[in-house]
Scaffold this motif. Structure first.
Motif, PDB file in Angstrom:
ATOM      1  N   THR A 133       0.834  -1.206   0.000  1.00 14.48           N
ATOM      2  CA  THR A 133       0.000   0.000   0.000  1.00 14.48           C
ATOM      3  C   THR A 133       0.861   1.245   0.000  1.00 14.48           C
ATOM      4  OG1 THR A 133      -0.061  -0.065   2.414  1.00 14.48           O
ATOM      5  CG2 THR A 133      -1.887  -1.151   1.224  1.00 14.48           C
ATOM      6  N   ILE A 134       2.158   1.083   0.067  1.00 13.50           N
ATOM      7  CA  ILE A 134       3.097   2.203   0.092  1.00 13.50           C
ATOM      8  C   ILE A 134       3.618   2.455  -1.319  1.00 13.50           C
ATOM      9  CG2 ILE A 134       5.311   3.013   1.001  1.00 13.50           C
ATOM     10  CD1 ILE A 134       4.794   1.234   3.456  1.00 13.50           C
ATOM     11  N   SER A 135       3.600   3.704  -1.735  1.00 14.13           N
ATOM     12  CA  SER A 135       4.114   4.068  -3.056  1.00 14.13           C
ATOM     13  C   SER A 135       5.636   3.938  -3.081  1.00 14.13           C
ATOM     14  CB  SER A 135       3.705   5.505  -3.385  1.00 14.13           C
ATOM     15  OG  SER A 135       4.491   6.022  -4.431  1.00 14.13           O
ATOM     16  N   GLU A 136       6.136   3.145  -4.016  1.00  9.98           N
ATOM     17  CA  GLU A 136       7.595   2.968  -4.123  1.00  9.98           C
ATOM     18  C   GLU A 136       8.286   4.294  -4.409  1.00  9.98           C
ATOM     19  OE1 GLU A 136      10.946   0.665  -6.825  1.00  9.98           O
ATOM     20  OE2 GLU A 136       8.865   0.013  -6.924  1.00  9.98           O
ATOM     21  N   LYS A 137       7.668   5.123  -5.255  1.00 12.51           N
ATOM     22  CA  LYS A 137       8.253   6.413  -5.613  1.00 12.51           C
ATOM     23  C   LYS A 137       8.375   7.329  -4.390  1.00 12.51           C
ATOM     24  CE  LYS A 137       7.603  10.360  -8.708  1.00 12.51           C
ATOM     25  NZ  LYS A 137       6.714  11.000  -9.700  1.00 12.51           N
ATOM     26  N   ASP A 138       7.278   7.385  -3.588  1.00 14.21           N
ATOM     27  CA  ASP A 138       7.287   8.238  -2.390  1.00 14.21           C
ATOM     28  C   ASP A 138       8.304   7.742  -1.376  1.00 14.21           C
ATOM     29  OD1 ASP A 138       5.303   9.671  -3.564  1.00 14.21           O
ATOM     30  OD2 ASP A 138       3.667   8.840  -2.357  1.00 14.21           O
ATOM     31  N   TRP A 139       8.378   6.418  -1.206  1.00 16.65           N
ATOM     32  CA  TRP A 139       9.310   5.843  -0.233  1.00 16.65           C
ATOM     33  C   TRP A 139      10.757   6.069  -0.674  1.00 16.65           C
ATOM     34  CZ3 TRP A 139      11.080   5.031   4.116  1.00 16.65           C
ATOM     35  CH2 TRP A 139      11.997   4.036   4.433  1.00 16.65           C
ATOM     36  N   LYS A 140      11.011   5.951  -1.964  1.00 14.27           N
ATOM     37  CA  LYS A 140      12.367   6.178  -2.479  1.00 14.27           C
ATOM     38  C   LYS A 140      12.803   7.624  -2.237  1.00 14.27           C
ATOM     39  CE  LYS A 140      15.208   5.976  -6.665  1.00 14.27           C
ATOM     40  NZ  LYS A 140      15.221   5.769  -8.111  1.00 14.27           N
ATOM     41  N   THR A 141      11.883   8.584  -2.472  1.00 15.80           N
ATOM     42  CA  THR A 141      12.195  10.001  -2.226  1.00 15.80           C
ATOM     43  C   THR A 141      12.500  10.237  -0.757  1.00 15.80           C
ATOM     44  OG1 THR A 141      10.724  10.660  -4.036  1.00 15.80           O
ATOM     45  CG2 THR A 141      11.312  12.357  -2.440  1.00 15.80           C
ATOM     46  N   ALA A 142      11.668   9.690   0.115  1.00 20.02           N
ATOM     47  CA  ALA A 142      11.876   9.861   1.561  1.00 20.02           C
ATOM     48  C   ALA A 142      13.174   9.212   2.014  1.00 20.02           C
ATOM     49  CB  ALA A 142      10.693   9.275   2.326  1.00 20.02           C
ATOM     50  N   GLN A 154      13.015  11.043  11.630  1.00 22.40           N
ATOM     51  CA  GLN A 154      11.769  10.367  11.995  1.00 22.40           C
ATOM     52  C   GLN A 154      10.539  10.970  11.316  1.00 22.40           C
ATOM     53  OE1 GLN A 154      11.528   7.517  13.642  1.00 22.40           O
ATOM     54  NE2 GLN A 154      13.751   7.433  13.803  1.00 22.40           N
ATOM     55  N   ASP A 155      10.545  12.284  11.073  1.00 21.05           N
ATOM     56  CA  ASP A 155       9.397  12.907  10.393  1.00 21.05           C
ATOM     57  C   ASP A 155       9.231  12.383   8.968  1.00 21.05           C
ATOM     58  OD1 ASP A 155       8.873  14.312  12.629  1.00 21.05           O
ATOM     59  OD2 ASP A 155       9.506  16.278  11.888  1.00 21.05           O
ATOM     60  N   ARG A 156      10.346  12.013   8.339  1.00 19.08           N
ATOM     61  CA  ARG A 156      10.274  11.453   6.985  1.00 19.08           C
ATOM     62  C   ARG A 156       9.914   9.965   7.010  1.00 19.08           C
ATOM     63  NH1 ARG A 156      14.649  15.273   6.622  1.00 19.08           N
ATOM     64  NH2 ARG A 156      14.284  16.742   4.905  1.00 19.08           N
ATOM     65  N   LEU A 157      10.323   9.289   8.070  1.00 14.68           N
ATOM     66  CA  LEU A 157      10.117   7.838   8.172  1.00 14.68           C
ATOM     67  C   LEU A 157       8.738   7.479   8.728  1.00 14.68           C
ATOM     68  CD1 LEU A 157      11.353   4.987   7.984  1.00 14.68           C
ATOM     69  CD2 LEU A 157      12.447   5.380  10.187  1.00 14.68           C
ATOM     70  N   ARG A 158       8.233   8.297   9.645  1.00 12.18           N
ATOM     71  CA  ARG A 158       7.017   7.968  10.389  1.00 12.18           C
ATOM     72  C   ARG A 158       5.795   7.659   9.513  1.00 12.18           C
ATOM     73  NH1 ARG A 158       7.044  12.070  13.285  1.00 12.18           N
ATOM     74  NH2 ARG A 158       8.372  11.226  14.922  1.00 12.18           N
ATOM     75  N   PRO A 159       5.481   8.451   8.458  1.00  7.83           N
ATOM     76  CA  PRO A 159       4.279   8.154   7.674  1.00  7.83           C
ATOM     77  C   PRO A 159       4.257   6.750   7.088  1.00  7.83           C
ATOM     78  CG  PRO A 159       5.151  10.319   7.095  1.00  7.83           C
ATOM     79  CD  PRO A 159       6.155   9.677   7.970  1.00  7.83           C
ATOM     80  N   PHE A 160       5.430   6.262   6.681  1.00  7.42           N
ATOM     81  CA  PHE A 160       5.495   4.927   6.070  1.00  7.42           C
ATOM     82  C   PHE A 160       5.383   3.833   7.130  1.00  7.42           C
ATOM     83  CE2 PHE A 160       7.711   7.940   3.384  1.00  7.42           C
ATOM     84  CZ  PHE A 160       7.103   7.716   2.159  1.00  7.42           C
TER      85      PHE A 160
END
Length: 485
Positions: free
Chosen positions: A10-19, A87-93
């Motif tokens: 359910t996690i976007s690979e593109k968004d996770w790669k950017t983060a 953590q602010d970048r990691l927390r949503p995922f």
């Protein structure tokens, strides 16, 4: 690559790669090396040949999207990097992954374990075979729900042979948690102190970056530009005006993806950059991370603003009037009146310098009658020009101050200066000492004798010689000069 997992995620690979890219850029060199060591599943050759910018794709391909989120979550806890920048970048995922796992547990029927990721939430357990009071906080391993015959609900948890009971960490008190966070933040910022990073002043003088990062405050950012070298793809770049406590420098940053990373008035650490004369180049291999604020003097802030905004030479109003129409120019002058969109006039007593503007021609003449602002125009406050006499007096006072310092600390400098040879080289280059004096002083046996010989000979020439000596000491005896100051 774990393709099936990535497709079901359910996690976007593109968004996770950017983060993930942004998270890795926040790590300093020791933290990044520790992370690479922990990622033992990835081959050593891959980790050494791939750049920091390429590693997010490698990690995602190796572990899959969801497993890589969990892996990075664990690593950031071990390094540790529990600060907001990471953590602010990691927390949503992590939250999204937790929610999916909770949804799977609530779903009827046996769990399929589709994510293949260890649960990120804590589970509590109680024993069902006997009733007893327990003072400790406990967590259960594998347990089998025991059902009542008449009900369809789980009434107790039946312990199996694989059940393990371990003592969990007691919850932290708010005060303890706050103190830990302060200690981590202090430890994180420790590596950013002036003596552990390269100053802009030193970089511009020596051109030698060494192994230390460069820190600076971004005071100006140009528009995103493009160039197309022969037989190569179009290249995106932009300029920054950066300053620290000691100086200002123009920075060229390559890559469209980094344009949004830099914000004016924010401070950054630059690693693995390239120096080209007095211009610092940030390439794909360079590392950038945000850092604590730097106190930059006002005059250096204005210098940095001009470096970032003015990519065409600053010219006078007379020169701008003589320019061809639709020519981009940078003009410096004093604004006496400003006309608003409603044609109202107001007086402005600030001295300002304009960024790129386009001269506007009258139809009947071949002269420029006004300057037309474009989308790229920037207007910044400039320092009022010094009168020649004031400038001369300032320079004399500065030189006098350095000379007095050299005289005042004569005995301490004779006793404590040890890095003599580079200082002699500086004095020789600046023609404070000649070849015969250089050879004579160099043959002396002790450091004390060499510095004493400088005082008894070449430094008697006056303030100019002492100023060169002072600058050389600042360059090659930094800790001593800091102590004496």
């Amino acid at each position: 690559m774990k393709t099936s997992q990535m497709n079901m995620s359910t996690i976007s690979e593109k968004d996770w790669k950017t983060a993930l890219t942004e998270i890795l850029e926040e790590l300093d060199e020791p933290q990044y090396k520790k992370m690479m060591f922990i990622l033992s599943d990835i081959g050593k050759r891959v980790k050494t040949t791939k750049s920091r910018e390429e590693m997010p794709q490698v990690i995602i391909e190796h572990y899959g999207v969801e497993t890589s989120v969990h892996k990075i979550y664990e690593i950031m806890d071990q390094i540790p990097r529990r600060d907001a920048a990471v953590q602010d970048r990691l927390r949503p995922f992590v939250e999204r992954l937790k929610k999916k796992q909770e949804d799977e547990r609530r779903a009827p029927g046996p769990s399929t374990g589709a994510t293949g990721v260890r649960a990120l939430t804590d589970e509590s357990v109680s024993s069902s075979s006997r009733k007893r009071k327990v003072d400790k906080t406990e967590s259960a391993g594998s347990v089998m729900p025991k059902k009542k015959k008449t009900e369809n609900k789980v009434s107790s948890l039946k312990s199996t042979g694989a059940t393990k009971t371990t003592k969990a960490a007691a919850p932290e008190k708010p005060k303890e948690k706050e103190n830990k966070q302060k200690a981590k933040k202090k430890d994180e910022l420790r590596s950013l102190q002036p003596d552990e990073r390269k100053s802009i002043h030193d970089v511009k003088i020596s051109g030698d970056l060494g192994n230390k990062p460069i820190a600076g405050k971004v005071l100006a950012k140009s528009v995103l530009r493009t160039s197309k070298p022969p037989k190569k793809e179009k290249m995106f770049f932009f300029y920054l005006g950066v300053a620290d406590e000691t100086g200002s420098i123009k920075v060229v940053v390559y890559g469209r993806e980094r344009y949004q990373r830099f914000q004016e008035k924010s401070c950054y650490l630059f690693r693995n950059v390239i120096m080209d004369e007095n211009v610092m180049k940030v390439t794909k291999k360079s590392g950038i991370s945000k850092m604590a604020p730097i106190d930059v003097p006002e005059n250096l802030e204005m210098e940095a603003q001009r470096l970032g905004y003015s990519q065409t030479p600053v010219c006078s109003i007379r020169q701008a009037i003589g320019s061809e129409g639709k020519t981009s120019v940078s003009v410096e002058g004093k604004v006496t009146e400003s006309v608003s969109s409603s044609s109202r006039k107001r007086k402005v007593d600030k001295t300002e310098s304009a960024g790129p503007v386009t001269p506007k021609k009258k139809k009947t003449e071949n002269k420029v009658s006004s300057l037309k602002s474009t989308g790229a125009t920037k207007t910044t406050k400039a320092a009022a020009p010094e009168k020649p006499k004031e400038k001369e007096n300032k320079q004399k006072a500065k030189k006098k101050g350095k000379s007095e310092f050299v005289d005042k600390h004569r005995m301490k400098l004779i006793e404590r200066v040890s890095n003599v040879n580079p200082i002699l080289e500086e004095l020789f280059k600046k023609k404070v000492i000649q070849q015969d004096a250089y050879d004579k002083i160099d043959k002396l046996k002790t450091y004390e004798d060499k510095i004493r010989a400088l005082y008894n000979g070449p430094l008697k020439a006056g303030d100019s010689a002492k100023e060169v000596f002072y600058i050389a000491l600042n360059k090659h005896e930094k800790m001593l000069m800091k102590d004496l100051s």
